[in-house]
Design a protein around this motif. Structure first.
Motif, mmCIF file in Angstrom:
data_model
loop_
_atom_site.group_PDB
_atom_site.id
_atom_site.type_symbol
_atom_site.label_atom_id
_atom_site.label_comp_id
_atom_site.label_asym_id
_atom_site.label_seq_id
_atom_site.Cartn_x
_atom_site.Cartn_y
_atom_site.Cartn_z
ATOM 1 N N TRP A 126 -6.785 -3.904 1.376
ATOM 2 C CA TRP A 126 -6.006 -3.393 2.501
ATOM 3 C C TRP A 126 -5.610 -1.974 2.134
ATOM 4 O O TRP A 126 -5.230 -1.701 0.996
ATOM 5 N N VAL A 127 -5.660 -1.075 3.103
ATOM 6 C CA VAL A 127 -5.465 0.351 2.826
ATOM 7 C C VAL A 127 -4.450 0.945 3.792
ATOM 8 O O VAL A 127 -4.460 0.627 4.977
ATOM 9 N N ARG A 128 -3.583 1.821 3.280
ATOM 10 C CA ARG A 128 -2.672 2.586 4.127
ATOM 11 C C ARG A 128 -2.492 3.970 3.521
ATOM 12 O O ARG A 128 -2.767 4.196 2.339
ATOM 13 N N LEU A 129 -2.019 4.911 4.348
ATOM 14 C CA LEU A 129 -1.719 6.269 3.916
ATOM 15 C C LEU A 129 -0.249 6.538 4.143
ATOM 16 O O LEU A 129 0.320 6.129 5.159
ATOM 17 N N CYS A 130 0.385 7.242 3.198
ATOM 18 C CA CYS A 130 1.803 7.569 3.311
ATOM 19 C C CYS A 130 1.983 9.078 3.223
ATOM 20 O O CYS A 130 1.447 9.721 2.315
ATOM 21 N N ASN A 131 2.742 9.625 4.166
ATOM 22 C CA ASN A 131 2.987 11.057 4.214
ATOM 23 C C ASN A 131 3.844 11.467 3.016
ATOM 24 O O ASN A 131 4.905 10.896 2.784
ATOM 25 N N ALA A 132 3.376 12.470 2.268
ATOM 26 C CA ALA A 132 4.077 12.909 1.064
ATOM 27 C C ALA A 132 5.426 13.533 1.384
ATOM 28 O O ALA A 132 6.349 13.459 0.576
ATOM 29 N N SER A 133 5.573 14.134 2.561
ATOM 30 C CA SER A 133 6.835 14.801 2.924
ATOM 31 C C SER A 133 7.868 13.841 3.499
ATOM 32 O O SER A 133 9.037 13.890 3.139
ATOM 33 N N THR A 134 7.413 12.979 4.405
ATOM 34 C CA THR A 134 8.362 12.124 5.120
ATOM 35 C C THR A 134 8.470 10.713 4.555
ATOM 36 O O THR A 134 9.438 10.012 4.824
ATOM 37 N N LYS A 139 -1.637 13.666 11.338
ATOM 38 C CA LYS A 139 -0.910 14.932 11.403
ATOM 39 C C LYS A 139 -1.328 15.811 10.225
ATOM 40 O O LYS A 139 -1.840 15.320 9.218
ATOM 41 N N ILE A 140 -1.081 17.102 10.350
ATOM 42 C CA ILE A 140 -1.366 18.022 9.258
ATOM 43 C C ILE A 140 -0.378 17.750 8.136
ATOM 44 O O ILE A 140 0.833 17.656 8.366
ATOM 45 N N GLY A 141 -0.891 17.577 6.924
ATOM 46 C CA GLY A 141 -0.011 17.319 5.794
ATOM 47 C C GLY A 141 -0.759 16.708 4.632
ATOM 48 O O GLY A 141 -1.979 16.581 4.647
ATOM 49 N N THR A 142 0.004 16.310 3.644
ATOM 50 C CA THR A 142 -0.552 15.662 2.455
ATOM 51 C C THR A 142 -0.199 14.184 2.511
ATOM 52 O O THR A 142 0.934 13.819 2.836
ATOM 53 N N PHE A 143 -1.182 13.349 2.194
ATOM 54 C CA PHE A 143 -1.013 11.898 2.267
ATOM 55 C C PHE A 143 -1.409 11.249 0.953
ATOM 56 O O PHE A 143 -2.381 11.650 0.319
ATOM 57 N N TYR A 144 -0.631 10.231 0.568
ATOM 58 C CA TYR A 144 -0.952 9.417 -0.590
ATOM 59 C C TYR A 144 -1.679 8.162 -0.117
ATOM 60 O O TYR A 144 -1.331 7.585 0.910
ATOM 61 N N LEU A 145 -2.653 7.739 -0.895
ATOM 62 C CA LEU A 145 -3.414 6.525 -0.613
ATOM 63 C C LEU A 145 -2.786 5.353 -1.345
ATOM 64 O O LEU A 145 -2.481 5.445 -2.534
ATOM 65 N N ASP A 146 -2.603 4.252 -0.629
ATOM 66 C CA ASP A 146 -2.100 3.019 -1.213
ATOM 67 C C ASP A 146 -3.108 1.920 -0.919
ATOM 68 O O ASP A 146 -3.345 1.590 0.241
ATOM 69 N N VAL A 147 -3.715 1.381 -1.958
ATOM 70 C CA VAL A 147 -4.695 0.302 -1.814
ATOM 71 C C VAL A 147 -4.070 -0.975 -2.341
ATOM 72 O O VAL A 147 -3.533 -1.001 -3.450
ATOM 73 N N GLN A 148 -4.133 -2.029 -1.545
ATOM 74 C CA GLN A 148 -3.544 -3.315 -1.912
ATOM 75 C C GLN A 148 -4.628 -4.389 -1.865
ATOM 76 O O GLN A 148 -5.663 -4.210 -1.230
ATOM 77 N N ASP A 149 -4.359 -5.505 -2.527
ATOM 78 C CA ASP A 149 -5.271 -6.648 -2.439
ATOM 79 C C ASP A 149 -4.485 -7.883 -2.025
ATOM 80 O O ASP A 149 -3.265 -7.866 -2.014
ATOM 81 N N GLY A 150 -5.199 -8.933 -1.690
ATOM 82 C CA GLY A 150 -4.554 -10.152 -1.217
ATOM 83 C C GLY A 150 -4.299 -11.173 -2.302
ATOM 84 O O GLY A 150 -3.963 -12.316 -2.004
#
Length: 137
Positions: free
Chosen positions: A81-89, A111-122
């Protein structure tokens, strides 16, 4: 003549500075290349920057293995499972589940910005590791 020579040297050094420290599209980190990741390690699994021209993100996966720490077996993208998190907000996208043999997941209209990747497993008793590549396009 000495004054003219000094002025010329200053102009040349200024031009060198401008072209040496100029930015281009590659400096925005819109692609990461292949890199290692592991789920359940408490770390971000990557970082990418979007621009107005490159506001879609695709995350590719390969060489996936699952382990409990005592040997490893092949894992499948459908286990991620994958999500992206905004580095600023700190705001995160909805988590996207990968299906079957799908080897990538896509996020569009970011949106324009920097994002961190978060990979999860079940799996609560295993973790998955392998390689990922993040592209903004």
């Amino acid at each position: 003549m000495k004054k003219l020579s000094s002025l010329f040297c200053v102009m040349v050094l200024s031009l060198i500075g401008v072209f040496s420290f100029g930015t281009d599209k590659a400096s925005a980190d819109t692609t990461t290349g292949w890199g290692y990741f592991a789920t359940e390690d408490g770390r971000w699994d990557g970082k990418v920057t979007t621009t107005s021209a490159d506001n879609n993100i695709r995350v590719h996966f390969r060489y996936l293995w699952k382990t409990d720490g005592y040997g490893a077996n092949p894992a499948y993208p459908g286990n991620l499972w994958v999500r992206l998190c905004n580095a600023s907000t700190g705001a995160c996208t909805a988590t996207k589940e990968m299906y079957g043999d799908q080897t990538y997941v896509t996020f569009t209209g970011m949106k324009i910005g920097t994002f961190y990747l978060d990979v999860q497993d079940g799996f609560s008793w295993l973790y998955i590791y392998g390689e990922r590549k993040i592209d903004a396009y």
